[in-house]
Design a protein around this motif. Sequence first.
Motif, PDB file in Angstrom:
ATOM      1  N   ARG A   1       4.128   0.056   8.617  1.00  0.00           N
ATOM      2  CA  ARG A   1       3.693   1.147   7.748  1.00  0.00           C
ATOM      3  C   ARG A   1       4.540   2.370   8.075  1.00  0.00           C
ATOM      4  O   ARG A   1       4.666   2.762   9.231  1.00  0.00           O
ATOM      5  CB  ARG A   1       2.213   1.464   7.974  1.00  0.00           C
ATOM      6  CG  ARG A   1       1.705   2.575   7.054  1.00  0.00           C
ATOM      7  CD  ARG A   1       0.203   2.717   7.117  1.00  0.00           C
ATOM      8  NE  ARG A   1      -0.250   3.153   8.430  1.00  0.00           N
ATOM      9  CZ  ARG A   1      -1.519   3.083   8.829  1.00  0.00           C
ATOM     10  NH1 ARG A   1      -2.432   2.564   8.032  1.00  0.00           N
ATOM     11  NH2 ARG A   1      -1.862   3.511  10.024  1.00  0.00           N
ATOM     12  N   TRP A   2       5.109   2.964   7.036  1.00  0.00           N
ATOM     13  CA  TRP A   2       5.949   4.153   7.205  1.00  0.00           C
ATOM     14  C   TRP A   2       5.125   5.397   6.874  1.00  0.00           C
ATOM     15  O   TRP A   2       4.504   5.477   5.815  1.00  0.00           O
ATOM     16  CB  TRP A   2       7.179   4.062   6.307  1.00  0.00           C
ATOM     17  CG  TRP A   2       8.101   2.962   6.738  1.00  0.00           C
ATOM     18  CD1 TRP A   2       8.017   1.645   6.397  1.00  0.00           C
ATOM     19  CD2 TRP A   2       9.213   3.073   7.620  1.00  0.00           C
ATOM     20  NE1 TRP A   2       9.011   0.930   7.008  1.00  0.00           N
ATOM     21  CE2 TRP A   2       9.764   1.778   7.768  1.00  0.00           C
ATOM     22  CE3 TRP A   2       9.798   4.146   8.294  1.00  0.00           C
ATOM     23  CZ2 TRP A   2      10.880   1.535   8.567  1.00  0.00           C
ATOM     24  CZ3 TRP A   2      10.915   3.894   9.085  1.00  0.00           C
ATOM     25  CH2 TRP A   2      11.441   2.603   9.224  1.00  0.00           C
TER      26      TRP A   2
ATOM     27  N   TYR B   1       0.836  -1.195   0.000  1.00  0.00           N
ATOM     28  CA  TYR B   1       0.000   0.000   0.000  1.00  0.00           C
ATOM     29  C   TYR B   1       0.877   1.254   0.000  1.00  0.00           C
ATOM     30  O   TYR B   1       1.929   1.298   0.649  1.00  0.00           O
ATOM     31  CB  TYR B   1      -0.916   0.017   1.231  1.00  0.00           C
ATOM     32  CG  TYR B   1      -1.953  -1.074   1.224  1.00  0.00           C
ATOM     33  CD1 TYR B   1      -3.141  -0.928   0.506  1.00  0.00           C
ATOM     34  CD2 TYR B   1      -1.749  -2.274   1.902  1.00  0.00           C
ATOM     35  CE1 TYR B   1      -4.099  -1.937   0.476  1.00  0.00           C
ATOM     36  CE2 TYR B   1      -2.698  -3.284   1.882  1.00  0.00           C
ATOM     37  CZ  TYR B   1      -3.870  -3.111   1.168  1.00  0.00           C
ATOM     38  OH  TYR B   1      -4.806  -4.113   1.137  1.00  0.00           O
ATOM     39  N   ALA B   2       0.422   2.281  -0.732  1.00  0.00           N
ATOM     40  CA  ALA B   2       1.146   3.551  -0.777  1.00  0.00           C
ATOM     41  C   ALA B   2       0.177   4.663  -1.155  1.00  0.00           C
ATOM     42  O   ALA B   2      -0.725   4.458  -1.970  1.00  0.00           O
ATOM     43  CB  ALA B   2       2.297   3.488  -1.781  1.00  0.00           C
ATOM     44  N   GLY B   3       0.362   5.833  -0.572  1.00  0.00           N
ATOM     45  CA  GLY B   3      -0.499   6.962  -0.914  1.00  0.00           C
ATOM     46  C   GLY B   3      -0.220   8.164  -0.042  1.00  0.00           C
ATOM     47  O   GLY B   3       0.696   8.172   0.797  1.00  0.00           O
ATOM     48  N   VAL B   4      -1.014   9.197  -0.238  1.00  0.00           N
ATOM     49  CA  VAL B   4      -0.926  10.427   0.551  1.00  0.00           C
ATOM     50  C   VAL B   4      -2.325  10.781   1.019  1.00  0.00           C
ATOM     51  O   VAL B   4      -3.265  10.820   0.214  1.00  0.00           O
ATOM     52  CB  VAL B   4      -0.333  11.593  -0.268  1.00  0.00           C
ATOM     53  CG1 VAL B   4      -0.366  12.885   0.545  1.00  0.00           C
ATOM     54  CG2 VAL B   4       1.092  11.282  -0.714  1.00  0.00           C
TER      55      VAL B   4
ATOM     56  N   GLY C   1       2.288  11.182   4.010  1.00  0.00           N
ATOM     57  CA  GLY C   1       2.640  10.105   3.096  1.00  0.00           C
ATOM     58  C   GLY C   1       2.616   8.770   3.807  1.00  0.00           C
ATOM     59  O   GLY C   1       2.977   8.672   4.982  1.00  0.00           O
ATOM     60  N   VAL C   2       2.189   7.738   3.096  1.00  0.00           N
ATOM     61  CA  VAL C   2       2.066   6.395   3.660  1.00  0.00           C
ATOM     62  C   VAL C   2       2.699   5.388   2.700  1.00  0.00           C
ATOM     63  O   VAL C   2       2.376   5.378   1.509  1.00  0.00           O
ATOM     64  CB  VAL C   2       0.584   6.023   3.894  1.00  0.00           C
ATOM     65  CG1 VAL C   2       0.476   4.584   4.389  1.00  0.00           C
ATOM     66  CG2 VAL C   2      -0.074   6.980   4.870  1.00  0.00           C
ATOM     67  N   VAL C   3       3.608   4.579   3.214  1.00  0.00           N
ATOM     68  CA  VAL C   3       4.174   3.465   2.457  1.00  0.00           C
ATOM     69  C   VAL C   3       4.107   2.222   3.338  1.00  0.00           C
ATOM     70  O   VAL C   3       4.714   2.182   4.409  1.00  0.00           O
ATOM     71  CB  VAL C   3       5.625   3.728   2.029  1.00  0.00           C
ATOM     72  CG1 VAL C   3       6.208   2.494   1.338  1.00  0.00           C
ATOM     73  CG2 VAL C   3       5.711   4.939   1.113  1.00  0.00           C
ATOM     74  N   GLY C   4       3.366   1.224   2.908  1.00  0.00           N
ATOM     75  CA  GLY C   4       3.224  -0.009   3.661  1.00  0.00           C
ATOM     76  C   GLY C   4       1.847  -0.100   4.304  1.00  0.00           C
ATOM     77  O   GLY C   4       1.066   0.853   4.281  1.00  0.00           O
ATOM     78  N   PRO C   5       1.578  -1.265   4.834  1.00  0.00           N
ATOM     79  CA  PRO C   5       2.496  -2.404   4.897  1.00  0.00           C
ATOM     80  C   PRO C   5       2.580  -3.176   3.582  1.00  0.00           C
ATOM     81  O   PRO C   5       1.678  -3.113   2.764  1.00  0.00           O
ATOM     82  CB  PRO C   5       1.886  -3.279   5.988  1.00  0.00           C
ATOM     83  CG  PRO C   5       0.414  -2.997   5.891  1.00  0.00           C
ATOM     84  CD  PRO C   5       0.303  -1.555   5.533  1.00  0.00           C
TER      85      PRO C   5
ATOM     86  N   ARG D   1       8.247   7.952  10.030  1.00  0.00           N
ATOM     87  CA  ARG D   1       7.911   7.326  11.295  1.00  0.00           C
ATOM     88  C   ARG D   1       7.401   5.904  11.052  1.00  0.00           C
ATOM     89  O   ARG D   1       6.384   5.711  10.377  1.00  0.00           O
ATOM     90  CB  ARG D   1       6.825   8.132  12.019  1.00  0.00           C
ATOM     91  CG  ARG D   1       7.224   9.578  12.271  1.00  0.00           C
ATOM     92  CD  ARG D   1       6.048  10.386  12.800  1.00  0.00           C
ATOM     93  NE  ARG D   1       6.422  11.780  13.003  1.00  0.00           N
ATOM     94  CZ  ARG D   1       5.561  12.738  13.360  1.00  0.00           C
ATOM     95  NH1 ARG D   1       4.269  12.428  13.531  1.00  0.00           N
ATOM     96  NH2 ARG D   1       5.984  13.982  13.517  1.00  0.00           N
ATOM     97  N   PRO D   2       8.096   4.902  11.597  1.00  0.00           N
ATOM     98  CA  PRO D   2       7.619   3.527  11.431  1.00  0.00           C
ATOM     99  C   PRO D   2       6.468   3.219  12.383  1.00  0.00           C
ATOM    100  O   PRO D   2       6.529   3.521  13.569  1.00  0.00           O
ATOM    101  CB  PRO D   2       8.850   2.683  11.768  1.00  0.00           C
ATOM    102  CG  PRO D   2       9.641   3.543  12.706  1.00  0.00           C
ATOM    103  CD  PRO D   2       9.380   4.963  12.307  1.00  0.00           C
ATOM    104  N   GLN D   3       5.416   2.642  11.845  1.00  0.00           N
ATOM    105  CA  GLN D   3       4.270   2.208  12.635  1.00  0.00           C
ATOM    106  C   GLN D   3       4.151   0.692  12.479  1.00  0.00           C
ATOM    107  O   GLN D   3       3.629   0.214  11.477  1.00  0.00           O
ATOM    108  CB  GLN D   3       2.984   2.900  12.153  1.00  0.00           C
ATOM    109  CG  GLN D   3       3.022   4.413  12.199  1.00  0.00           C
ATOM    110  CD  GLN D   3       3.064   4.945  13.622  1.00  0.00           C
ATOM    111  OE1 GLN D   3       2.603   4.292  14.546  1.00  0.00           O
ATOM    112  NE2 GLN D   3       3.627   6.128  13.791  1.00  0.00           N
ATOM    113  N   PRO D   4       4.660  -0.064  13.456  1.00  0.00           N
ATOM    114  CA  PRO D   4       4.569  -1.536  13.343  1.00  0.00           C
ATOM    115  C   PRO D   4       3.121  -1.997  13.218  1.00  0.00           C
ATOM    116  O   PRO D   4       2.223  -1.483  13.887  1.00  0.00           O
ATOM    117  CB  PRO D   4       5.194  -2.025  14.657  1.00  0.00           C
ATOM    118  CG  PRO D   4       6.064  -0.894  15.105  1.00  0.00           C
ATOM    119  CD  PRO D   4       5.346   0.362  14.682  1.00  0.00           C
TER     120      PRO D   4
END
Length: 417
Positions: free
Chosen positions: A360-361, A275-278, A283-287, A371-374
């Motif tokens: 998710r970053w 997954y990726a988007g704004v 901004g979001v990359v992952g998981p 920021r990493p979000q496990p």
Amino acid sequence: MHPRVKPALRRGWRDLTTVQFGVARAHAVVLGPMDPATAGLLDLIDGTRGPDMLREEGERLGLPHSHVDQLLSRLTEAGLLDDATGGGEPADALRRRTEVLDRLRPDLASLSLTDREPTGGISRLTARRGMRVQVRGAGRVGATIAAVLSGAGVGRVDVLDGGRVEASDVAPGGFPAEAIGERRDESARRLVRRCAPQRAPRRARPFRTTRSPFAELPSTAQGAGAAADTAGGGEPYADPGLSLVVVAPRDGLAAYAPDPRLSTPFMESGTPHLYAGVIEGTGVVGPLVLPGASACAGCLDLGRAERDLAWPRMLAQWRSGRSRPVQACDLGLATTVAGLAATHALAFLDGGLPASAGTRWELPLPELDWRPQPVGPHRECPCGAARRRNPLGEWERVMDERDDTSIEGAAHETMAG
């Protein structure tokens, strides 16, 4: 074998007898002690000579054959050698296409640093051509991801989206201004073709697929969702299975809080997806979801609802409410997200397990601090990842055993201290 000291690494002498290969600590290697004759031989390990010729050159420098062999062995063990002629027929075919290889030389140099084997870089690069990736979403983020993957040598990149290109979709790495008003799917296909260093042949060798070892897999080589067609006098060819799906919707909510129902086909077929988007300036990359081995959209949904009792009610309103006419999707942020997502996708396709697996970053404006979000598997999610012991480790082990074409990564020797 025609050994060559990896040209991607700068060389410098720390003192008269100690040489350092590389600048950045992640890939720097220090070797020593080294006498002047051996240092002179280093300059001749440039891919134009085989071991026999290097032994002859060593004799001229006063070095015995055993010393030359020992030097080549040390360089190989340190991950500092490429094989200028290795990699088999796929690599030879790529070398013959000099105009294609010239486009991909920076990628090849980078891959040579992440694999200690002398043929690792070229083998990974040629393997990309036998892969198929699907990008779902063709906005500022999705179109740029598709362009990067195609330009990096992925053999087939499909882009799925509806409607027509809008002015807000235009981005330097994605749709040009001339595409405004065109159908998104058609314009995306042209973008992918324009960025590709070489078009994949219609009738190609079977594509390498990367699927969950915990999912039911079809017995056919092409995997789930494959279709047969005919070309050239009715001879069948395989429509390759998907190695990865990148979900990059124009509405960032669908990347930040993906609907588990929409990922059901990926979960049932065992197709990895990222997954990726704004969304609203974040901004979001992952998981990266490895079905049955890492947290999925269902795990995300259940975990958030467990921590915030109002989450299901709020999410239902956001999903059913009137969509905003303009998304808060800063161009620089969108490009950054697309770049990181493409990098994670390529790392996975090359046989690695990027940090987005189980994480998710998030990158919010204006701090711009990743920021990493496990994201852990949820015990009540039907994906079953929570019921397995060390599922990500099991994923790596099973995939290495199953796929003979995969390139196994290795740790790099780094500079002491």
